[in-house]
Design a protein around this motif. Structure first.
Motif, PDB file in Angstrom:
ATOM      1  N   SER A 114      14.014  -6.177  -6.668  1.00 21.10           N
ATOM      2  CA  SER A 114      13.339  -7.213  -7.448  1.00 21.10           C
ATOM      3  C   SER A 114      12.319  -7.999  -6.615  1.00 21.10           C
ATOM      4  O   SER A 114      11.173  -8.189  -7.035  1.00 21.10           O
ATOM      5  N   GLU A 115      12.728  -8.465  -5.432  1.00 18.61           N
ATOM      6  CA  GLU A 115      11.814  -9.253  -4.596  1.00 18.61           C
ATOM      7  C   GLU A 115      10.657  -8.402  -4.085  1.00 18.61           C
ATOM      8  O   GLU A 115       9.510  -8.841  -4.052  1.00 18.61           O
ATOM      9  N   GLU A 116      10.990  -7.172  -3.684  1.00 21.95           N
ATOM     10  CA  GLU A 116       9.963  -6.256  -3.181  1.00 21.95           C
ATOM     11  C   GLU A 116       8.950  -5.948  -4.287  1.00 21.95           C
ATOM     12  O   GLU A 116       7.737  -5.951  -4.065  1.00 21.95           O
ATOM     13  N   ALA A 117       9.454  -5.700  -5.512  1.00 17.36           N
ATOM     14  CA  ALA A 117       8.566  -5.409  -6.647  1.00 17.36           C
ATOM     15  C   ALA A 117       7.629  -6.591  -6.895  1.00 17.36           C
ATOM     16  O   ALA A 117       6.424  -6.414  -7.102  1.00 17.36           O
ATOM     17  N   LYS A 118       8.184  -7.802  -6.862  1.00 17.60           N
ATOM     18  CA  LYS A 118       7.368  -9.003  -7.103  1.00 17.60           C
ATOM     19  C   LYS A 118       6.256  -9.109  -6.048  1.00 17.60           C
ATOM     20  O   LYS A 118       5.101  -9.392  -6.362  1.00 17.60           O
ATOM     21  N   ARG A 119       6.618  -8.853  -4.784  1.00 16.73           N
ATOM     22  CA  ARG A 119       5.645  -8.933  -3.692  1.00 16.73           C
ATOM     23  C   ARG A 119       4.533  -7.885  -3.880  1.00 16.73           C
ATOM     24  O   ARG A 119       3.347  -8.174  -3.737  1.00 16.73           O
ATOM     25  N   LEU A 120       4.945  -6.650  -4.222  1.00 17.75           N
ATOM     26  CA  LEU A 120       3.974  -5.563  -4.413  1.00 17.75           C
ATOM     27  C   LEU A 120       3.036  -5.859  -5.582  1.00 17.75           C
ATOM     28  O   LEU A 120       1.833  -5.611  -5.507  1.00 17.75           O
ATOM     29  N   VAL A 121       3.607  -6.398  -6.671  1.00 23.11           N
ATOM     30  CA  VAL A 121       2.807  -6.713  -7.863  1.00 23.11           C
ATOM     31  C   VAL A 121       1.782  -7.801  -7.544  1.00 23.11           C
ATOM     32  O   VAL A 121       0.594  -7.674  -7.859  1.00 23.11           O
ATOM     33  N   ASN A 122       2.243  -8.875  -6.893  1.00 24.49           N
ATOM     34  CA  ASN A 122       1.324  -9.975  -6.565  1.00 24.49           C
ATOM     35  C   ASN A 122       0.212  -9.510  -5.634  1.00 24.49           C
ATOM     36  O   ASN A 122      -0.952  -9.893  -5.789  1.00 24.49           O
ATOM     37  N   SER A 123       0.574  -8.682  -4.675  1.00 21.87           N
ATOM     38  CA  SER A 123      -0.420  -8.171  -3.728  1.00 21.87           C
ATOM     39  C   SER A 123      -1.458  -7.309  -4.446  1.00 21.87           C
ATOM     40  O   SER A 123      -2.661  -7.449  -4.222  1.00 21.87           O
ATOM     41  N   ALA A 124      -1.007  -6.421  -5.345  1.00 22.73           N
ATOM     42  CA  ALA A 124      -1.919  -5.518  -6.063  1.00 22.73           C
ATOM     43  C   ALA A 124      -2.847  -6.306  -6.990  1.00 22.73           C
ATOM     44  O   ALA A 124      -4.046  -6.022  -7.086  1.00 22.73           O
TER      45      ALA A 124
END
Length: 258
Positions: A114-124
């Motif tokens: 969940s946290e990793e997905a959030k980080r990847l989404v915000n970065s993209a």
């Protein structure tokens, strides 16, 4: 090939469409690191080649290895962890109700926490300049932004290989700059970035290597300076070298590129 390397290998690949059209004819390539741009006129085999990179198409003869995996032996869903691909038409891949959900779909599907997905989404979303539209419906956006959403959704999957099919098509100057920065960032992260493009200026600026296709075969394969300096060969592909290269030739400066 070693499984951990981010390379794609084509071994004598032929691809014939059911109609009988030969789209790829005996292509052997090793695609390793950096940004590789694939250029050529419509019908040269660029998109057909791109669809072999993640197993969407399987060779009629020969084989394609994606990080050591023979694409004939793996499903597209399995190869999606290795290769993220943004299609030429974003509407082929947009189906969620908001931009942020769209971008989140990829990381969720490849099992990011969940946290990793959030980080990847915000970065993209940040890399693609979509911060102001993150809660909007993708289909309410104009074509340039829809393409950037589709690209962001692929970037968020954090695959070792990223394939962008005509990413600059329909983009304004700001969008093209964003894509250039994106490609440079991905390369700095150690990813293999393969860009299918008509945009020779983009290729000249961002590619480490340019492959020119003509009638399903590799015509030229070298660094941008060398490829765009071969005007007679390029004329076969109807790809015009960048204006700066042509100007340099007129002035007798053989090695000019941007």
């Amino acid at each position: 090939k070693v499984d951990g390397s981010n390379e794609i290998v084509f071994e004598e690949v032929h691809y014939d469409y059911p109609s009988g059209v030969s789209a790829i004819r005996g292509v052997s390539l090793s695609l390793e690191g950096g940004c590789i741009c694939i250029v050529g006129q419509n019908g040269a085999g660029k998109t057909t080649l791109a669809r072999h990179l993640n197993g969407l198409l399987k060779p009629t003869r020969g084989r394609v290895l994606v990080r050591g995996k023979d694409t004939r032996e793996y499903r597209v869903a399995e190869l999606a962890r290795e290769v993220g691909q943004a299609f030429q038409n974003p509407d082929d891949q947009l189906f969620r109700s908001t931009v942020v959900e769209e971008v989140r779909f990829g990381p969720d599907n490849v099992g990011a926490g969940s946290e990793e997905a959030k980080r990847l989404v915000n970065s993209a979303i940040d890399l693609m300049g979509l911060e102001t539209v993150r809660e909007k419906k993708p289909h309410d956006l104009g074509m340039p932004e829809r393409k950037r959403v589709a690209t962001a959704s692929v970037i968020a999957m954090n695959t070792p290989v990223v394939v962008l099919d005509e990413p600059t098509g329909g983009q304004d100057a700001e969008g093209i700059d964003l894509l250039g920065q994106l490609v440079d960032t991905l390369v700095q992260q150690g990813k293999l970035v393969i860009v299918v493009t008509h945009d020779v200026r983009f290729a000249a600026r961002h590619a480490d290597r340019v492959i020119a296709l003509h009638q399903g075969r590799v015509l030229l394969d070298d660094d941008p300076r060398a490829v765009f300096g071969r005007e007679e060969d390029l004329a076969l592909t109807h790809v015009e070298p960048p204006a700066v290269t042509r100007l340099g030739k007129l002035l007798g400066l053989d090695e000019t590129l941007l």
